[in-house]
Design a protein around this motif. Structure first.
Motif, PDB file in Angstrom:
ATOM      1  N   ALA A  92     -74.841 -29.722  15.399  1.00  0.00           N
ATOM      2  CA  ALA A  92     -74.694 -30.539  14.329  1.00  0.00           C
ATOM      3  C   ALA A  92     -75.332 -32.004  14.324  1.00  0.00           C
ATOM      4  N   ILE A  93     -75.097 -32.760  15.593  1.00  0.00           N
ATOM      5  CA  ILE A  93     -75.646 -34.059  15.728  1.00  0.00           C
ATOM      6  C   ILE A  93     -77.155 -33.978  15.902  1.00  0.00           C
ATOM      7  N   ILE A  94     -77.795 -32.958  16.598  1.00  0.00           N
ATOM      8  CA  ILE A  94     -79.267 -32.923  16.655  1.00  0.00           C
ATOM      9  C   ILE A  94     -79.844 -32.713  15.424  1.00  0.00           C
ATOM     10  N   THR A  95     -78.990 -31.719  14.774  1.00  0.00           N
ATOM     11  CA  THR A  95     -79.832 -31.100  13.473  1.00  0.00           C
ATOM     12  C   THR A  95     -80.012 -32.157  12.531  1.00  0.00           C
ATOM     13  N   LEU A  96     -78.947 -32.971  12.489  1.00  0.00           N
ATOM     14  CA  LEU A  96     -78.995 -34.266  11.659  1.00  0.00           C
ATOM     15  C   LEU A  96     -80.117 -35.031  11.796  1.00  0.00           C
ATOM     16  N   PHE A  97     -80.696 -35.091  13.067  1.00  0.00           N
ATOM     17  CA  PHE A  97     -81.852 -35.977  13.306  1.00  0.00           C
ATOM     18  C   PHE A  97     -83.241 -35.071  12.926  1.00  0.00           C
ATOM     19  N   GLY A  98     -83.102 -33.774  12.711  1.00  0.00           N
ATOM     20  CA  GLY A  98     -84.406 -33.034  12.454  1.00  0.00           C
ATOM     21  C   GLY A  98     -84.408 -32.688  10.875  1.00  0.00           C
ATOM     22  N   LEU A  99     -83.518 -33.113  10.030  1.00  0.00           N
ATOM     23  CA  LEU A  99     -83.465 -32.824   8.842  1.00  0.00           C
ATOM     24  C   LEU A  99     -84.720 -33.510   8.013  1.00  0.00           C
ATOM     25  N   LYS A 100     -85.403 -32.810   7.016  1.00  0.00           N
ATOM     26  CA  LYS A 100     -86.454 -33.560   6.425  1.00  0.00           C
ATOM     27  C   LYS A 100     -86.096 -34.577   5.400  1.00  0.00           C
ATOM     28  N   CYS A 101     -84.619 -34.593   4.856  1.00  0.00           N
ATOM     29  CA  CYS A 101     -84.219 -35.073   3.927  1.00  0.00           C
ATOM     30  C   CYS A 101     -83.342 -36.497   4.582  1.00  0.00           C
ATOM     31  N   THR A 102     -83.612 -36.611   5.893  1.00  0.00           N
ATOM     32  CA  THR A 102     -82.860 -37.670   6.508  1.00  0.00           C
ATOM     33  C   THR A 102     -84.201 -38.606   7.132  1.00  0.00           C
ATOM     34  N   LEU A 103     -83.872 -39.945   7.003  1.00  0.00           N
ATOM     35  CA  LEU A 103     -84.708 -40.832   7.858  1.00  0.00           C
ATOM     36  C   LEU A 103     -84.445 -41.222   9.090  1.00  0.00           C
ATOM     37  N   LEU A 104     -83.293 -40.456   9.772  1.00  0.00           N
ATOM     38  CA  LEU A 104     -83.019 -40.755  11.047  1.00  0.00           C
ATOM     39  C   LEU A 104     -84.197 -40.416  12.323  1.00  0.00           C
ATOM     40  N   GLY A 105     -84.303 -41.248  13.312  1.00  0.00           N
ATOM     41  CA  GLY A 105     -85.369 -40.655  14.273  1.00  0.00           C
ATOM     42  C   GLY A 105     -86.768 -40.743  13.644  1.00  0.00           C
ATOM     43  N   ASN A 106     -87.708 -39.705  14.403  1.00  0.00           N
ATOM     44  CA  ASN A 106     -89.138 -39.626  14.069  1.00  0.00           C
ATOM     45  C   ASN A 106     -89.157 -39.179  12.781  1.00  0.00           C
ATOM     46  N   THR A 107     -90.081 -39.626  11.951  1.00  0.00           N
ATOM     47  CA  THR A 107     -90.450 -39.021  10.590  1.00  0.00           C
ATOM     48  C   THR A 107     -91.593 -37.966  10.457  1.00  0.00           C
ATOM     49  N   ASP A 108     -92.089 -37.905  11.677  1.00  0.00           N
ATOM     50  CA  ASP A 108     -93.168 -36.858  11.758  1.00  0.00           C
ATOM     51  C   ASP A 108     -92.522 -35.494  11.306  1.00  0.00           C
ATOM     52  N   PRO A 109     -93.175 -34.723  10.371  1.00  0.00           N
ATOM     53  CA  PRO A 109     -92.373 -33.305  10.197  1.00  0.00           C
ATOM     54  C   PRO A 109     -92.568 -32.318  11.095  1.00  0.00           C
ATOM     55  N   ILE A 110     -93.606 -32.634  11.993  1.00  0.00           N
ATOM     56  CA  ILE A 110     -93.706 -31.469  12.945  1.00  0.00           C
ATOM     57  C   ILE A 110     -92.673 -31.811  13.917  1.00  0.00           C
ATOM     58  N   VAL A 111     -92.560 -32.999  14.420  1.00  0.00           N
ATOM     59  CA  VAL A 111     -91.270 -33.762  15.501  1.00  0.00           C
ATOM     60  C   VAL A 111     -89.902 -33.162  14.865  1.00  0.00           C
ATOM     61  N   LYS A 112     -89.686 -33.378  13.627  1.00  0.00           N
ATOM     62  CA  LYS A 112     -88.545 -33.148  13.011  1.00  0.00           C
ATOM     63  C   LYS A 112     -88.151 -31.667  13.098  1.00  0.00           C
ATOM     64  N   ALA A 113     -89.213 -30.794  12.877  1.00  0.00           N
ATOM     65  CA  ALA A 113     -89.187 -29.492  12.956  1.00  0.00           C
ATOM     66  C   ALA A 113     -88.453 -28.904  14.230  1.00  0.00           C
ATOM     67  N   LYS A 114     -89.297 -29.535  15.159  1.00  0.00           N
ATOM     68  CA  LYS A 114     -89.022 -29.205  16.707  1.00  0.00           C
ATOM     69  C   LYS A 114     -87.492 -29.640  16.733  1.00  0.00           C
ATOM     70  N   ILE A 115     -86.992 -30.735  16.463  1.00  0.00           N
ATOM     71  CA  ILE A 115     -85.688 -31.109  16.743  1.00  0.00           C
ATOM     72  C   ILE A 115     -84.735 -30.354  15.929  1.00  0.00           C
ATOM     73  N   ALA A 116     -85.081 -29.800  14.651  1.00  0.00           N
ATOM     74  CA  ALA A 116     -84.020 -28.782  13.843  1.00  0.00           C
ATOM     75  C   ALA A 116     -83.906 -27.526  14.496  1.00  0.00           C
ATOM     76  N   THR A 117     -85.134 -27.095  15.246  1.00  0.00           N
ATOM     77  CA  THR A 117     -85.097 -25.653  15.733  1.00  0.00           C
ATOM     78  C   THR A 117     -84.190 -25.768  17.206  1.00  0.00           C
ATOM     79  N   ALA A 118     -84.337 -27.147  17.724  1.00  0.00           N
ATOM     80  CA  ALA A 118     -83.452 -27.314  19.008  1.00  0.00           C
ATOM     81  C   ALA A 118     -82.040 -27.096  18.392  1.00  0.00           C
ATOM     82  N   GLY A 119     -81.671 -27.756  17.360  1.00  0.00           N
ATOM     83  CA  GLY A 119     -80.152 -27.608  16.834  1.00  0.00           C
ATOM     84  C   GLY A 119     -80.011 -26.328  16.394  1.00  0.00           C
ATOM     85  N   GLY A 120     -80.893 -25.613  15.686  1.00  0.00           N
ATOM     86  CA  GLY A 120     -80.601 -24.016  15.444  1.00  0.00           C
ATOM     87  C   GLY A 120     -80.571 -23.381  16.550  1.00  0.00           C
ATOM     88  N   ALA A 121     -81.335 -23.616  17.742  1.00  0.00           N
ATOM     89  CA  ALA A 121     -80.775 -22.639  18.760  1.00  0.00           C
ATOM     90  C   ALA A 121     -79.399 -23.040  19.375  1.00  0.00           C
TER      91      ALA A 121
END
Length: 226
Positions: A92-121
Motif C-alpha cells: 500500500a505504501i509503495i503503490t501510493l507513490f506510484g499512483l498518477k493522481c498523487t504528486l508523491l515522488g517522481n512525476t514521470d508517468p513511466i516511473v510511476k507505472a513501474k512503482i505501481a507495478t511493484a506495489g501490485g506484485a
C-alpha cells in the motif's frame, strides 16, 4: 489510465483490511452440532486461542499455551498470515507513490507505472500468503469433519475463513489491476515509427521526359529560331 491504478489500490487496500480483520476473528472453526447431544455450549478457535460459550452468551477464551504444541499447519498459518499483513502494508505504501493522481515522488508517468507495478506484485504475494493458510486450515477442518475415526471435537468452517478468502481475492484483483498500469503507460507514451516512401526514379522515366522535350521542340519551324 489513472482510473485503473486507483481502482487497484482501493481493492488492494480493502483486501488488506479484510485480512487484518480475518486475523483477529475468533471463529476460524466452530464446533459442529451434527450428531452431538450437547447443544448448550459452543467451542470455536482461531490461530491464537480457543473459546467456549454457553447458551446464555457467557464465553471464556484461553490462549494457546505452547507454540510447539500446535499442529504444523497452524504454526505455518500463523507465520504466513503475519507475512501477508506486512507485505500488504508495504504494498500500500509503495503503490501510493506510484499512483498518477498523487504528486508523491517522481512525476514521470513511466516511473510511476513501474512503482505501481511493484506495489501490485507485492499485493499479489500478500494475497497468496493469506489464501494459502486459510485454504489449508479449511482443508484440515473438512478432513477431520468427514473422518469417521477422528477422536477429537469436530468443527465446521467459521466466518473468519470466508473473510480471509474475500480479502485475498480483493488483494489479488487489485494487484493484477496495478500490474496492468505499466503496460498501459508504456503503450500510451511509447515511440511510434512512420514509414517514409521516397518517390521512385527510373532511367526509363528520365529518357521519356527528355524525348518528350525533344518532340515539343520539333513542332516549331526553323523560322522560330531566327
Amino acid at each position: 489510465m489513472s482510473a485503473v491504478d486507483s481502482l487497484g489500490f482501493l481493492l488492494g487496500l480493502a483486501g488488506w483490511i479484510l485480512i487484518g480483520i480475518c486475523l483477529g476473528v475468533d471463529q476460524w472453526r466452530v464446533s459442529t452440532l451434527d450428531g452431538s447431544v450437547i447443544t448448550t455450549s459452543t467451542i470455536y478457535e482461531n490461530l491464537w486461542k480457543t473459546c467456549a460459550s454457553d447458551s446464555t452468551g457467557v464465553y471464556n477464551c484461553r490462549n494457546f499455551q505452547s507454540l510447539f504444541g500446535l499442529s504444523d499447519y497452524v504454526r505455518a498459518s500463523q507465520a504466513l498470515m503475519i507475512i501477508s499483513i506486512l507485505m500488504g502494508f508495504f504494498a500500500a505504501i509503495i503503490t501510493l507513490f506510484g499512483l498518477k493522481c498523487t504528486l508523491l515522488g517522481n512525476t514521470d508517468p513511466i516511473v510511476k507505472a513501474k512503482i505501481a507495478t511493484a506495489g501490485g506484485a507485492l499485493f499479489i504475494v500478500a494475497a497468496l500468503c493469506a489464501m494459502v493458510p486459510v485454504s489449508w486450515y479449511a482443508y484440515n477442518v473438512t478432513v477431520q469433519f468427514y473422518d469417521p475415526i477422528y477422536p477429537g471435537t469436530k468443527y465446521e468452517l467459521g466466518p473468519g475463513l470466508y473473510i480471509g478468502w474475500a480479502g485475498g481475492s480483493l488483494e489479488l484483483i487489485g494487484g493484477i489491476c496495478l500490474c496492468l498500469t505499466c503496460k498501459t503507460a508504456t503503450g500510451a507514451t511509447g515511440s511510434y515509427s512512420y514509414r517514409y516512401r521516397a518517390a521512385r526514379s527510373t532511367p526509363g522515366g528520365v529518357s521519356r521526359k527528355i524525348n518528350s522535350e525533344v518532340d515539343n521542340t520539333s513542332n516549331y519551324g526553323k523560322n522560330a529560331y531566327v
